[in-house]
Write a protein that holds these residues in place. Structure first.
Motif, PDB file in Angstrom:
ATOM      1  N   PRO A  61     -40.117  -7.871  20.741  1.00  0.00           N
ATOM      2  CA  PRO A  61     -39.586  -6.435  20.139  1.00  0.00           C
ATOM      3  C   PRO A  61     -40.937  -5.642  19.919  1.00  0.00           C
ATOM      4  O   PRO A  61     -40.995  -4.315  20.000  1.00  0.00           O
ATOM      5  CB  PRO A  61     -38.977  -6.653  19.029  1.00  0.00           C
ATOM      6  CG  PRO A  61     -38.343  -8.213  19.201  1.00  0.00           C
ATOM      7  CD  PRO A  61     -39.697  -9.143  20.082  1.00  0.00           C
ATOM      8  N   GLN A  62     -41.895  -6.352  19.271  1.00  0.00           N
ATOM      9  CA  GLN A  62     -43.037  -5.336  18.845  1.00  0.00           C
ATOM     10  C   GLN A  62     -44.027  -4.850  20.095  1.00  0.00           C
ATOM     11  O   GLN A  62     -44.958  -3.743  19.679  1.00  0.00           O
ATOM     12  CB  GLN A  62     -43.957  -5.948  18.013  1.00  0.00           C
ATOM     13  CG  GLN A  62     -43.349  -6.693  16.798  1.00  0.00           C
ATOM     14  CD  GLN A  62     -42.853  -8.078  17.003  1.00  0.00           C
ATOM     15  OE1 GLN A  62     -42.406  -8.565  17.885  1.00  0.00           O
ATOM     16  NE2 GLN A  62     -43.402  -8.904  15.949  1.00  0.00           N
ATOM     17  N   LEU A  63     -43.915  -5.480  21.181  1.00  0.00           N
ATOM     18  CA  LEU A  63     -44.647  -4.926  22.227  1.00  0.00           C
ATOM     19  C   LEU A  63     -43.890  -4.409  23.633  1.00  0.00           C
ATOM     20  O   LEU A  63     -44.008  -4.968  24.544  1.00  0.00           O
ATOM     21  CB  LEU A  63     -45.738  -6.052  22.769  1.00  0.00           C
ATOM     22  CG  LEU A  63     -46.712  -6.120  21.755  1.00  0.00           C
ATOM     23  CD1 LEU A  63     -47.317  -7.583  22.142  1.00  0.00           C
ATOM     24  CD2 LEU A  63     -47.830  -5.329  21.578  1.00  0.00           C
ATOM     25  N   PRO A  64     -43.296  -3.291  23.428  1.00  0.00           N
ATOM     26  CA  PRO A  64     -42.557  -2.657  24.523  1.00  0.00           C
ATOM     27  C   PRO A  64     -43.325  -2.086  25.482  1.00  0.00           C
ATOM     28  O   PRO A  64     -44.426  -1.860  25.358  1.00  0.00           O
ATOM     29  CB  PRO A  64     -41.478  -1.606  23.942  1.00  0.00           C
ATOM     30  CG  PRO A  64     -42.458  -1.157  22.501  1.00  0.00           C
ATOM     31  CD  PRO A  64     -43.235  -2.471  22.174  1.00  0.00           C
ATOM     32  N   LYS A  78     -45.877  -2.578  17.566  1.00  0.00           N
ATOM     33  CA  LYS A  78     -45.201  -1.608  16.865  1.00  0.00           C
ATOM     34  C   LYS A  78     -44.725  -1.844  15.562  1.00  0.00           C
ATOM     35  O   LYS A  78     -44.518  -3.011  15.309  1.00  0.00           O
ATOM     36  CB  LYS A  78     -43.856  -1.192  17.664  1.00  0.00           C
ATOM     37  CG  LYS A  78     -44.492  -0.599  18.901  1.00  0.00           C
ATOM     38  CD  LYS A  78     -45.175   0.554  18.988  1.00  0.00           C
ATOM     39  CE  LYS A  78     -45.594   1.208  20.517  1.00  0.00           C
ATOM     40  NZ  LYS A  78     -46.208   2.292  20.288  1.00  0.00           N
ATOM     41  N   PRO A  79     -44.496  -1.130  14.215  1.00  0.00           N
ATOM     42  CA  PRO A  79     -44.149  -1.141  13.148  1.00  0.00           C
ATOM     43  C   PRO A  79     -42.400  -1.780  13.189  1.00  0.00           C
ATOM     44  O   PRO A  79     -41.741  -1.061  14.148  1.00  0.00           O
ATOM     45  CB  PRO A  79     -44.111  -0.101  12.321  1.00  0.00           C
ATOM     46  CG  PRO A  79     -45.261   0.816  13.142  1.00  0.00           C
ATOM     47  CD  PRO A  79     -45.067   0.413  14.480  1.00  0.00           C
ATOM     48  N   LEU A  80     -42.331  -2.886  12.946  1.00  0.00           N
ATOM     49  CA  LEU A  80     -41.020  -3.643  13.082  1.00  0.00           C
ATOM     50  C   LEU A  80     -40.325  -4.162  11.584  1.00  0.00           C
ATOM     51  O   LEU A  80     -41.164  -5.200  11.096  1.00  0.00           O
ATOM     52  CB  LEU A  80     -40.826  -4.454  13.927  1.00  0.00           C
ATOM     53  CG  LEU A  80     -39.366  -4.858  14.502  1.00  0.00           C
ATOM     54  CD1 LEU A  80     -38.475  -4.044  15.167  1.00  0.00           C
ATOM     55  CD2 LEU A  80     -39.655  -6.344  15.417  1.00  0.00           C
ATOM     56  N   PRO A  90     -46.925  -7.838  11.291  1.00  0.00           N
ATOM     57  CA  PRO A  90     -47.425  -6.727  11.020  1.00  0.00           C
ATOM     58  C   PRO A  90     -47.672  -5.749  12.093  1.00  0.00           C
ATOM     59  O   PRO A  90     -48.144  -6.369  13.166  1.00  0.00           O
ATOM     60  CB  PRO A  90     -48.602  -7.147  10.084  1.00  0.00           C
ATOM     61  CG  PRO A  90     -48.437  -8.649   9.740  1.00  0.00           C
ATOM     62  CD  PRO A  90     -47.631  -8.915  10.933  1.00  0.00           C
ATOM     63  N   ALA A  91     -47.712  -4.542  11.687  1.00  0.00           N
ATOM     64  CA  ALA A  91     -48.002  -3.452  12.969  1.00  0.00           C
ATOM     65  C   ALA A  91     -49.610  -3.738  13.367  1.00  0.00           C
ATOM     66  O   ALA A  91     -50.360  -4.228  12.299  1.00  0.00           O
ATOM     67  CB  ALA A  91     -47.910  -2.236  12.376  1.00  0.00           C
ATOM     68  N   ASN A 105     -49.837   2.717  18.233  1.00  0.00           N
ATOM     69  CA  ASN A 105     -49.726   3.674  19.132  1.00  0.00           C
ATOM     70  C   ASN A 105     -50.386   3.598  20.631  1.00  0.00           C
ATOM     71  O   ASN A 105     -50.255   4.416  21.514  1.00  0.00           O
ATOM     72  CB  ASN A 105     -49.508   5.275  18.684  1.00  0.00           C
ATOM     73  CG  ASN A 105     -48.542   5.427  18.025  1.00  0.00           C
ATOM     74  OD1 ASN A 105     -47.209   4.908  18.513  1.00  0.00           O
ATOM     75  ND2 ASN A 105     -48.486   6.341  16.975  1.00  0.00           N
ATOM     76  N   ALA A 106     -51.323   2.604  20.582  1.00  0.00           N
ATOM     77  CA  ALA A 106     -51.950   2.450  21.927  1.00  0.00           C
ATOM     78  C   ALA A 106     -51.252   1.806  22.882  1.00  0.00           C
ATOM     79  O   ALA A 106     -50.237   1.051  22.763  1.00  0.00           O
ATOM     80  CB  ALA A 106     -53.233   1.562  21.548  1.00  0.00           C
ATOM     81  N   ASN A 107     -51.604   2.007  24.008  1.00  0.00           N
ATOM     82  CA  ASN A 107     -50.752   1.389  25.368  1.00  0.00           C
ATOM     83  C   ASN A 107     -51.582   0.024  25.715  1.00  0.00           C
ATOM     84  O   ASN A 107     -52.778  -0.047  25.666  1.00  0.00           O
ATOM     85  CB  ASN A 107     -50.909   2.185  26.733  1.00  0.00           C
ATOM     86  CG  ASN A 107     -50.254   3.664  25.985  1.00  0.00           C
ATOM     87  OD1 ASN A 107     -49.316   3.707  25.682  1.00  0.00           O
ATOM     88  ND2 ASN A 107     -50.966   4.581  26.488  1.00  0.00           N
TER      89      ASN A 107
END
Length: 484
Positions: A188-191, A243-245, A250-251, A256-258
């Motif tokens: 989930p944190q790496l879409p 991503k913050p979740l 932890p984020a 916001n990097a790809n």
């Protein structure tokens, strides 16, 4: 410069490191051991042998004299015949001259390094016999560790680290980081991760491809059949850009990097040099938007400094692939490795066009395996460290994304791992934020900013090697927001 050539690649992760090689700084070999009276030696007293590692000294102070200990012995240049690349004769001559009875003699690769098993008293005898050797225990934590010993009591998250508190508007937006590793799972944190896979050189004839069918060669997003193979790469990618979740890991420092995932390491975290070269070339030819390449991997080849002029064959091709990316302005971040090498780093972190990263302890604590204490900012014992290392970053017991999470258990979204593998993505994430502030920064300028903007990493054990330690706040402060 000494350079030892072996070509296998592996993850630069502490718990999976299987290399036995241990080196010392050249300065250590210039010291002469003190003579000691064997009959009056007290095993519980402090003693000083400059050619015995600090960790082994401490063990000798408390161990049973009759217990056999597996040690590695490094031959100095004074003992090496420059016309002969087979060092076995020189190694056995050292043992014979000292009258040492040994077992399980084994040369380590093609280097002037060998391992044997001898008793406590024979280690002292061997140390006294020659000033041109360096002795270190072959620690169990360079081999297979139990699950218990792989964990550490310290606790750490990205947001706790000095350097993630200011410049909150810089989150890596618009920056793309390519992660050449073992794979990135669909967590989930790496879409929206783009996927590529390279395995034709490691694939065995007649066996299925190491690129699973539901892990596409490029594009899309998928969780692999065996998520365990993705553990390392997913953890690395999360340190950079998770991503913050709520309730999850932890984020990432540059959340916001790809992320572009290029999988070139497979079974047991191993891979082919040629597959990694193909991954590098793929970025050059077909993935034009990559700004940073993170390589939390290494090899069993070591160099004390820049190794560009020492390469041939496939390693020269490897260097060429990295140089081609550097010419395009891509920044390449490489872990220095976890082989306890002092004075040496592993290939490819010894190349000029990369940013080489070692690991420090982010908090103070006690090692569950050795029972030794360490302080925040100390260089980790396992870090390959030479003056070629660009910067040090947190690498011990780092919490990040877990490829094998349980959807019903939010706590399973995070996982703690140690290694220079974890330090490298911290630096990649910081560079992503620096490039967001100034996209025109060159690799040389980034190295200079790290050199002059951060405090020095603490000295560790017997080695007088000190390198800059990452403070991303300072690095961002010295990064010009625009250029004339």
């Amino acid at each position: 410069m000494k350079y030892y050539l072996l070509s296998s690649l592996s993850l630069a992760i502490f718990v999976s490191c299987n290399a036995l090689a241990t080196e010392n700084t050249e300065d250590s070999n210039k010291l002469s051991p003190k003579t000691i009276n064997k009959t009056s030696f007290n095993s519980n007293s402090k003693f000083n042998y400059p050619n015995i590692s600090g960790q082994l000294k401490r063990k000798l102070e408390t161990t049973n004299k009759n217990i056999a200990i597996k040690i590695s012995i490094k031959l100095s240049d004074n003992l090496i015949n420059s016309d002969d690349t087979n060092f076995e004769n020189e190694a056995k001559a050292v043992l014979n001259n000292a009258g040492i009875q040994y077992s399980n003699f084994n040369m380590v690769g093609t280097s002037p390094l060998f391992t044997i098993e001898i008793t406590y008293e024979d280690i002292i005898k061997l140390s006294n016999s020659s000033k041109d050797i360096y002795i270190e225990e072959v620690s169990l934590n360079t081999g297979n560790l139990s699950k218990k010993n792989r964990g550490y009591r310290t606790s750490f998250t990205q947001s706790d680290y000095n350097g993630h508190t200011r410049f909150k508007d810089l989150t890596g937006k618009g920056i793309t980081v390519a992660v050449i590793d073992s794979g990135v799972a669909n967590v989930p944190q790496l879409p929206n991760v783009s996927h590529y896979c390279f395995s034709k050189h490691i694939d065995q004839k007649g066996e299925p491809s190491n690129c699973p069918q539901n892990y596409p060669n490029e594009g899309g997003s998928a969780r692999t059949i065996d998520g365990k193979q993705d553990t390392h790469g997913t953890h690395v990618a999360g340190i950079i850009a998770a991503k913050p979740l709520k309730g999850g890991a932890p984020a990432g420092m540059a959340y916001n990097a790809n992320i572009v995932n290029l999988r070139s390491l497979h079974k047991n975290g191993n891979g082919s040099t040629f597959d990694t070269i193909e991954a590098l070339n793929k970025i050059t030819s077909d993935i034009p938007d990559v700004d940073i390449v993170n390589m939390s991997l290494g090899s069993s080849s070591y160099a004390s400094e820049n190794c560009d002029g020492m390469l041939s064959g496939h390693l020269a091709d490897y260097k060429k692939a990295i140089d081609n990316l550097a010419k395009k302005g891509v920044k390449i971040v490489v872990a220095s490795g976890n082989d306890y090498q002092k004075g040496y780093v592993g290939f490819p972190s010894c190349l000029q066009n990369v940013i080489s990263v070692g690991a420090v302890y982010p908090t103070s604590g006690t090692d569950d395996y050795t029972n030794e204490t360490y302080n925040s900012g100390n260089v980790t014992d396992y870090t390959n460290l030479s003056k070629h290392v660009t910067v040090l970053a947190p690498g011990h017991n780092i919490e990040s994304t877990n490829a094998n999470y349980d959807e019903a258990d939010p706590n399973s979204l995070k996982l703690k791992i140690s290694g220079t593998s974890m330090a490298a993505p911290y630096v990649s994430a910081c560079i992503a934020r620096m490039l967001e502030r100034n996209p025109k920064l060159s690799t040389t300028e980034i190295k200079d900013i790290f050199k002059y903007s951060v405090k020095q990493g603490s000295k560790k054990n017997d080695y007088d090697i000190s390198r800059p330690m990452l403070n991303c706040d300072d690095a961002l402060l010295l990064t010009p927001s625009s250029r004339t």
